[in-house]
Design an enzyme around this catalytic site. Sequence first.
Site, PDB file in Angstrom:
ATOM      1  N   LYS A   1       1.432   2.085   7.217  1.00 25.33           N
ATOM      2  CA  LYS A   1       1.788   1.325   8.409  1.00 25.33           C
ATOM      3  C   LYS A   1       2.627   2.153   9.366  1.00 25.33           C
ATOM      4  CE  LYS A   1       0.867  -2.155   9.428  1.00 25.33           C
ATOM      5  NZ  LYS A   1      -0.325  -2.493  10.254  1.00 25.33           N
TER       6      LYS A   1
ATOM      7  N   TYR B   1      -1.209   4.929  10.477  1.00 23.68           N
ATOM      8  CA  TYR B   1      -1.595   3.985  11.534  1.00 23.68           C
ATOM      9  C   TYR B   1      -0.403   3.801  12.462  1.00 23.68           C
ATOM     10  CZ  TYR B   1      -5.737   2.589   8.844  1.00 23.68           C
ATOM     11  OH  TYR B   1      -6.939   2.579   8.171  1.00 23.68           O
TER      12      TYR B   1
ATOM     13  N   GLU C   1      -6.033   5.335  13.535  1.00 24.15           N
ATOM     14  CA  GLU C   1      -6.970   4.428  14.211  1.00 24.15           C
ATOM     15  C   GLU C   1      -7.671   5.022  15.424  1.00 24.15           C
ATOM     16  OE1 GLU C   1      -2.989   3.543  16.215  1.00 24.15           O
ATOM     17  OE2 GLU C   1      -3.692   3.986  14.183  1.00 24.15           O
TER      18      GLU C   1
ATOM     19  N   ARG D   1       0.837  -1.191   0.000  1.00 27.41           N
ATOM     20  CA  ARG D   1       0.000   0.000   0.000  1.00 27.41           C
ATOM     21  C   ARG D   1       0.882   1.254   0.000  1.00 27.41           C
ATOM     22  NH1 ARG D   1      -3.650  -1.366   5.170  1.00 27.41           N
ATOM     23  NH2 ARG D   1      -1.653  -2.317   5.766  1.00 27.41           N
TER      24      ARG D   1
ATOM     25  N   VAL E   1      -7.750 -10.788  13.717  1.00 25.47           N
ATOM     26  CA  VAL E   1      -7.720  -9.477  13.058  1.00 25.47           C
ATOM     27  C   VAL E   1      -7.262  -8.396  14.036  1.00 25.47           C
ATOM     28  CG1 VAL E   1      -9.043  -7.865  11.623  1.00 25.47           C
ATOM     29  CG2 VAL E   1      -9.593 -10.292  11.558  1.00 25.47           C
TER      30      VAL E   1
ATOM     31  N   HIS F   1      -0.906   2.130  16.177  1.00 24.90           N
ATOM     32  CA  HIS F   1      -1.137   0.955  17.042  1.00 24.90           C
ATOM     33  C   HIS F   1      -0.044   0.873  18.112  1.00 24.90           C
ATOM     34  CE1 HIS F   1      -4.290  -0.390  14.323  1.00 24.90           C
ATOM     35  NE2 HIS F   1      -3.451  -0.298  13.307  1.00 24.90           N
TER      36      HIS F   1
ATOM     37  N   ASP G   1      -2.945  -6.290  15.294  1.00 23.93           N
ATOM     38  CA  ASP G   1      -2.307  -4.968  15.311  1.00 23.93           C
ATOM     39  C   ASP G   1      -2.311  -4.360  16.704  1.00 23.93           C
ATOM     40  OD1 ASP G   1      -1.230  -4.394  12.855  1.00 23.93           O
ATOM     41  OD2 ASP G   1      -3.080  -3.617  12.006  1.00 23.93           O
TER      42      ASP G   1
END
Length: 374
Positions: free
Chosen positions: A75, A94, A118, A15, A267, A96, A270
């Site tokens: 990421k 993102y 997020e 991505r 899922v 996390h 992360d």
Amino acid sequence: MLIGVPKEIKNHEYRVGLTPSGVRELVANGHKVLVQTQAGLAIGFTDEQYIQAGASIASNAEEVFERAEMIVKVKEPQPVECRLLRPGQVLFTYLHLAPDPEQTKLLAESDAIAVAYETVTDERGGLPLLAPMSEVAGRMAIQAGAHALEKAQGGRGVLLGGVPGVAPAKVVVIGGGVVGLNAARMAMGAGADITILDKSLTRLKEIDMVFGGRIKTLMSNSANIDESIREADLVIGAVLIPGAAAPKLVTRAMLKTMKPGAVLVDVAIDQGGCFETSRPTTHQDPIYTVDGIVHYCVANMPGGVARTSTQALTNATLPYMLELANKGWRQALLDNAHLRNGLNICRGRVTHQAVAKDLGYAYVDPIEAIKAAS
């Protein structure tokens, strides 16, 4: 503002933080965009397309980080990227952070302003920048789980939808949010027998209405989880506590009660994962087995369908990107409480309560931190 888009360097991450159409919008608003060469090439976005949209091309990541006022990624920054950040630079991606003390430490030391996709919120209490990737991950969880159920992958050798005369697979989805709902929709399309567990009775009623009673719903508690996974062929972990580490809802002891060759797809990996036996994997090496149970714990699942994911992500992030660029990060964050909720680290201070709590940092109110940085 000069916005920089480096090439992602995480394993099998194709991505890119911005599409050429997104670049065009930023340029139309008077901003400059610097894209690392071949940042989007793997998914069909060429340097020429970025140039036509108005971007400049940088030969390497170091140039992007050195020149840009705001870095836009997908990421979380890897350690080498964290060390390229400079004081006062904005990072929009993102993060996390809760399960990642090393990244948190490096971002705090960078003295940068880190805004996490997020934890940005909206007026309905949703997470608008997490939602598109949650939709993708929820849908992918079923196809990944179906593949892992094949005998050659170590699974039970069960077809999700069964065939006439043979019962379909039993799919259990823990969490009825965006991920869970999309997983259930895909599993239903495949003809599986589906049960969703969630802690909110209101949410379970909504799910029952949406699917017209074709999906079983259960209140999420330890007894119901324990009982459900005993019969499951495929379990999807889809729980989320915004910004915080995911709770461990399936213990190692519980694996011994499951059918040999059953599959767990986490899922929530992360955010540390919701199965005790989960550990992050990659698209290159996605599965492993513990006590006869197959685990799929790829930490960047949407990266597997990188073109779709990039387009969906840019659709969601671009309005916030424009707000940060048009107003400057300080004014944008002070004016927009929902965008301000995305601020996780500001000039060395941890400004998200869940991250501070989980990692043992002192929490600083975002407004206080923003004003102190002015």
